[in-house]
Design a protein around this motif. Structure first.
Motif, PDB file in Angstrom:
ATOM      1  N   THR A   1       0.939  -0.754   0.013  1.00 24.08           N
ATOM      2  CA  THR A   1       0.295   0.059  -0.015  1.00 24.08           C
ATOM      3  C   THR A   1       1.018   0.974  -0.440  1.00 24.08           C
ATOM      4  O   THR A   1       2.103   1.696   0.997  1.00 24.08           O
TER       5      THR A   1
ATOM      6  N   GLU B   1       1.507   5.613  -0.561  1.00 25.96           N
ATOM      7  CA  GLU B   1       0.235   6.911  -0.531  1.00 25.96           C
ATOM      8  C   GLU B   1       0.033   7.499  -2.236  1.00 25.96           C
ATOM      9  O   GLU B   1       1.204   7.199  -2.981  1.00 25.96           O
TER      10      GLU B   1
ATOM     11  N   ALA C   1      -8.722   6.077  -4.998  1.00 28.02           N
ATOM     12  CA  ALA C   1      -7.789   4.734  -4.512  1.00 28.02           C
ATOM     13  C   ALA C   1      -7.684   4.132  -6.151  1.00 28.02           C
ATOM     14  O   ALA C   1      -8.257   3.676  -6.814  1.00 28.02           O
TER      15      ALA C   1
ATOM     16  N   THR D   1      -6.166   0.348  -7.640  1.00 26.31           N
ATOM     17  CA  THR D   1      -5.412  -1.356  -7.238  1.00 26.31           C
ATOM     18  C   THR D   1      -5.150  -1.792  -8.233  1.00 26.31           C
ATOM     19  O   THR D   1      -5.450  -1.735  -9.070  1.00 26.31           O
TER      20      THR D   1
ATOM     21  N   THR E   1      -1.652  -1.498  -3.876  1.00 28.40           N
ATOM     22  CA  THR E   1      -2.704  -0.178  -3.477  1.00 28.40           C
ATOM     23  C   THR E   1      -2.036   1.135  -3.348  1.00 28.40           C
ATOM     24  O   THR E   1      -0.744   0.994  -3.272  1.00 28.40           O
ATOM     25  N   GLN E   2      -3.212   1.912  -4.336  1.00 32.22           N
ATOM     26  CA  GLN E   2      -1.921   2.724  -3.889  1.00 32.22           C
ATOM     27  C   GLN E   2      -3.362   4.544  -3.380  1.00 32.22           C
ATOM     28  O   GLN E   2      -4.529   3.776  -4.320  1.00 32.22           O
ATOM     29  N   HIS E   3      -3.253   5.171  -2.627  1.00 30.11           N
ATOM     30  CA  HIS E   3      -4.150   6.062  -2.123  1.00 30.11           C
ATOM     31  C   HIS E   3      -4.414   6.938  -2.500  1.00 30.11           C
ATOM     32  O   HIS E   3      -3.389   7.368  -4.097  1.00 30.11           O
TER      33      HIS E   3
END
Length: 392
Positions: free
Chosen positions: A44, A46, A98, A100, A113-115
């Motif tokens: 994960t 930012e 976000a 994925t 996963t990236q915010h």
């Protein structure tokens, strides 16, 4: 009953039994079993993205390759045999949502996963905030400053002010055009971006203005008064007015359209004088001068000097005057007003002042109690009478 098998049958049966026994008791050779594990099993990040690595645990001799189908994930080193490391890089996420993706190794998937970007307040500014154009118009630009991703629309409030690039986002240049102006009055319009405004001012076409001034010559006599000239021009056509001498005063120094312009001046009992009111308008013909020629007076005295003894005494001289031009002197030529002034306390003018016309001036000289001689004067306008006195 007992049956006896022949030798040939026995040999054949033995071969069959031998073959069956060998097949049941022997395993064919195979390669090592490859079981892969990963640490971490998911990633994960930012919204700004970044780089990282994933450890791969596998038996020696087990070959593997890491791949991805997501364009925002880049694999730097992603293959090996046995234990190894997968290096990856993730780009910044421009969206507030976000997202994925995955890194695949054979049938195994490691989820990435990236915010999304945090919501940001969009602020706007424009520079410059004002612009000026001549009647001919033209093209201009200004700059909109805003954070990346902040959308905006540039809106004009005037049909003659056209925005060429009305929409955009972030910081960008905006082009616009100003149409030619065919009226006398200037005009202004605005281009608005969010809560910011560019004000565009355009001057009028004053070339269509016509002007006339009348009268342009005044010849007043000596007493001060007010005269009036008239400026004739269409409404909104501008003009200015100024004087070249301090004794002329105007009721207005600028205006537009037709108007009466008052010119005021004081008494003049000295030499004749002339002043000019300069009325101007912004055309190649420049403007019109109004001339004020005010009459004055010429003076003479019957004596220009006196000499007294220390005891003092009295004296008299005549003042002669005439208006210039003579038409201002009246039938008796007595309109010039004058005053005889002494510059010394020991010389006293005894004739009441002021006087007009031709008249004598009487004066007294006090005794001189000092040893030194002395000198004083009596002045009548531009004439000077010198008085000297002996000392004791």
């Amino acid at each position: 009953m007992t049956r006896h098998l022949s030798g040939g049958v026995l040999v054949a049966l033995g071969l069959v039994i031998g073959a069956f026994t060998f097949g049941c008791g022997t395993k064919s050779p195979t390669g090592p079993t490859c079981t892969l594990t990963f640490a971490p099993t998911g990633v994960t990040l930012e919204s700004d993205g970044g780089s990282g690595s994933i450890s791969v645990t596998a038996p020696q001799g087990c070959a593997w390759t890491a791949t991805t189908t997501d364009s925002w994930i880049t694999i730097g080193s992603g293959s090996g045999s046995g234990p190894g490391t997968i290096a990856y890089t993730v780009t910044a996420n421009p969206s507030s949502d976000a997202r994925t993706g995955a890194i695949s190794v054979g049938a195994e998937r490691i989820q990435v996963t990236q915010h999304g970007r945090s919501a940001q307040a969009c602020t706007y500014d424009v520079a410059p905030s004002t612009a000026d154009f001549s009647k001919d118009g033209g093209d201009g630009t200004f700059t909109v400053s805003a954070p990346e991703g902040c959308a905006w629309t540039a809106r004009s409030n005037a049909s003659w002010l056209t925005v060429a690039t009305p929409t955009g986002s972030g910081t960008a240049a905006v082009s616009y055009s100003v149409a030619r102006h065919t009226e006398v009055d200037g005009r202004s319009g605005t281009i608005t971006v969010a809560d910011r405004t560019l004000t565009v001012r355009q001057s009028g076409d004053i070339g269509i203005c016509t002007y006339a001034v009348a009268p342009v010559d005044f010849t007043p006599c000596m007493p001060g008064t007010t005269v009036k000239t008239t400026i004739s021009t269409p409404a909104s056509c501008p003009w200015t007015a100024s004087v070249n001498v301090p004794w002329l005063r105007l009721s207005a120094t600028a205006g537009a359209g037709s108007t009466g312009l008052s010119i005021t001046f004081s008494d003049n009992y000295d030499a004749p004088r002339q002043g000019t009111v300069m009325i101007r308008w912004p055309t190649p013909t420049a403007g019109q001068n109004v001339r004020v020629s005010q009459a004055g007076c010429r003076y003479g005295v019957s004596r220009s000097s006196f000499a007294f003894v220390a005891a003092g005494g009295s004296g008299t001289f005549d003042v002669l005057q005439q208006s210039d031009p003579t038409e201002c002197g009246g039938a008796l030529q007595d309109r010039c007003v004058w005053t005889a002034l002494s510059n010394a306390s020991w010389i006293v003018v005894t004739t009441p002042m002021p006087r007009s016309g031709d008249n004598p001036v009487a004066f007294t000289v006090a005794p001189n109690t000092g040893a030194s001689p002395r000198t004083g004067t009596i002045t009548v306008r531009d004439r000077v009478v010198t008085i000297t006195q002996n000392g004791q």
